[in-house]
Design a protein around this motif. Structure first.
Motif, short mmCIF file in Angstrom:
data_model
loop_
_atom_site.label_atom_id
_atom_site.label_comp_id
_atom_site.label_asym_id
_atom_site.label_seq_id
_atom_site.Cartn_x
_atom_site.Cartn_y
_atom_site.Cartn_z
N GLU A 181 36.13 64.72 33.42
CA GLU A 181 35.49 63.54 33.99
C GLU A 181 34.33 63.09 33.11
N LEU A 182 34.20 61.79 32.97
CA LEU A 182 33.04 61.17 32.32
C LEU A 182 32.45 60.20 33.34
N ARG A 183 31.30 60.56 33.89
CA ARG A 183 30.75 59.81 35.01
C ARG A 183 29.55 58.96 34.61
N THR A 228 12.11 51.25 46.86
CA THR A 228 12.53 52.59 46.46
C THR A 228 13.72 52.56 45.52
N TYR A 229 13.79 53.60 44.70
CA TYR A 229 14.99 53.96 43.95
C TYR A 229 15.56 55.22 44.59
N GLN A 230 16.87 55.24 44.81
CA GLN A 230 17.55 56.42 45.34
C GLN A 230 18.75 56.73 44.46
N PRO A 231 19.22 57.99 44.44
CA PRO A 231 20.44 58.30 43.70
C PRO A 231 21.60 57.44 44.21
N GLY A 232 22.27 56.75 43.32
CA GLY A 232 23.42 55.93 43.69
C GLY A 232 24.71 56.68 43.44
N PRO A 233 25.84 56.02 43.65
CA PRO A 233 27.12 56.66 43.38
C PRO A 233 27.33 56.87 41.89
N THR A 234 28.15 57.84 41.54
CA THR A 234 28.60 58.00 40.16
C THR A 234 30.08 57.64 40.11
N VAL A 235 30.51 57.18 38.94
CA VAL A 235 31.90 56.71 38.80
C VAL A 235 32.52 57.38 37.58
N ASP A 236 33.65 58.02 37.78
CA ASP A 236 34.39 58.62 36.67
C ASP A 236 35.16 57.52 35.94
N VAL A 237 34.76 57.21 34.71
CA VAL A 237 35.40 56.11 33.99
C VAL A 237 36.81 56.49 33.51
N LEU A 238 37.17 57.75 33.64
CA LEU A 238 38.53 58.19 33.29
C LEU A 238 39.45 58.19 34.51
#
Length: 350
Positions: A63-65, A31-41
């Motif tokens: 934010e730029l995620r 499966t693929y599931q939604p993973g975490p997002t990371v704010d690069v700022l």
């Protein structure tokens, strides 16, 4: 007692056993599931994700995620209940196990490929952002990965720029590899590398790979650059692959320019980036959009080649914007920051 009833009573345990076996049997799916997002700022624990030394930087709101996909682990095959649950979950994707985890790629090779791709994507992103700001960027050959417990382990570091091999200038990765392979058995090869602006000589003794008999010192060369000042991206090492290139480039551009690129809003996205600034396709676009929506993104940058699949989950939040190049993505974010209702490149226009 009728024969039919007797047969039914005798068959019931067998049917139950077959049902239980089917219920708990591992099936060849992943499966693929939604993973975490990371704010690069972001500045987690007081340390910036994007670090710059030698030039003025600007830390603004917004934010730029970058977005990720959580993949079921190697060796994990779905049971029937898990398969049914994933099948009816709109945010998950069910795929053949061999497609997600090919038999000809070991977990070690997969980790190595992910690490090399992440390093390369960061450096190409830096190059794109600096060139957009009219800085000079010089291409170079660098160390992209160091194999644990190899001759290079402890002697070389990721992003060491390789200048010479046995006093000969290095002009390509192939030339470097051939020089190492041609080193007489038991003798060392001398690499001149540049680290933190300082040159140093490193002596390494190649070892034969027991599988193919080829001499190696234990590192992967990759595309690198010399920048006019230091730029680094500190990201969770468990996040691998090249798909964050676009978001890294936007984050670096924002850090080096005054004012908030996003106008204080939250922009997410994905996409590889090459040296010409072209945004390339990625995997798991639907799961990445779901993760971005979960984490409050208002705008999502979609690689042009992934637009058709992205439209399959488009419910209006976040707003999907087609990204073909770094320049077009940058212009779209700037236009949206000025006017959230601005006419932007749309996936529906593909």
């Amino acid at each position: 007692m009728s024969q039919r009833l007797i047969a039914a009573l005798l068959a019931a345990p067998l049917v139950l056993a077959l049902f239980v076996a089917a219920w708990f049997t591992s099936l060849p799916y992943a499966t693929y599931q939604p993973g975490p997002t990371v704010d690069v700022l972001d500045q987690p624990d007081g340390s910036e994700t994007i670090q710059v030394r030698g030039v003025k930087t600007y830390r603004d709101a917004g934010e730029l995620r970058l977005t990720t996909v959580s993949v079921s682990p190697v060796g994990k095959r779905l049971s029937l209940p898990e398969l049914m649950w994933a099948w009816f979950d709109g945010d998950e994707a069910v795929l053949p196990y061999d497609y997600v985890h090919p038999d000809d790629v070991t977990p070690e090779e997969d980790e190595r490929q992910g690490a090399v791709s992440m390093v390369t994507s960061q450096d190409v992103a830096i190059a794109n952002a600096l060139r957009e700001l009219d800085y000079d960027v010089e291409a170079a050959l660098q160390v992209a990965y160091v194999v644990p417990d190899s001759p290079a382990d402890g002697a070389l570091e990721v992003r060491d720029v390789v200048l010479r091999v046995d006093d000969e200038p290095v002009d390509s990765a192939q030339m470097l590899v051939e020089a190492i392979q041609d080193t007489p058995e038991g003798e060392s090869v001398t690499l001149q590398v540049e680290r933190d602006g300082k040159k140093r000589d490193v002596d390494l003794t190649p070892e034969k790979d027991p599988e193919d008999g080829v001499q190696r010192v234990g590192f992967t060369p990759g595309q690198g650059f010399r920048y006019p000042f230091d730029v680094t991206v500190n990201i969770d090492p468990n996040i691998g692959g090249p798909s964050a290139g676009l978001m890294f480039a936007l984050g670096i551009y924002d850090t080096l320019t005054e004012g908030s690129l996003t106008g204080g809003g939250t922009v997410a996205g994905t996409g590889t980036l090459d040296l010409e600034g072209t945004v390339g396709p990625i995997g798991g676009i639907q799961q990445k959009i779901a993760g971005a929506e979960r984490d409050g993104a208002e705008l999502f940058l979609v690689p042009a080649e992934d637009c058709a699949e992205a439209l399959g989950v488009d419910d209006g939040e976040p707003r999907l914007v087609r990204a073909e190049t770094f320049e077009s993505a940058l212009a779209a974010v700037q236009a949206w920051a000025d006017d959230p209702d601005a006419d932007l490149p749309s996936c529906e226009d593909r």
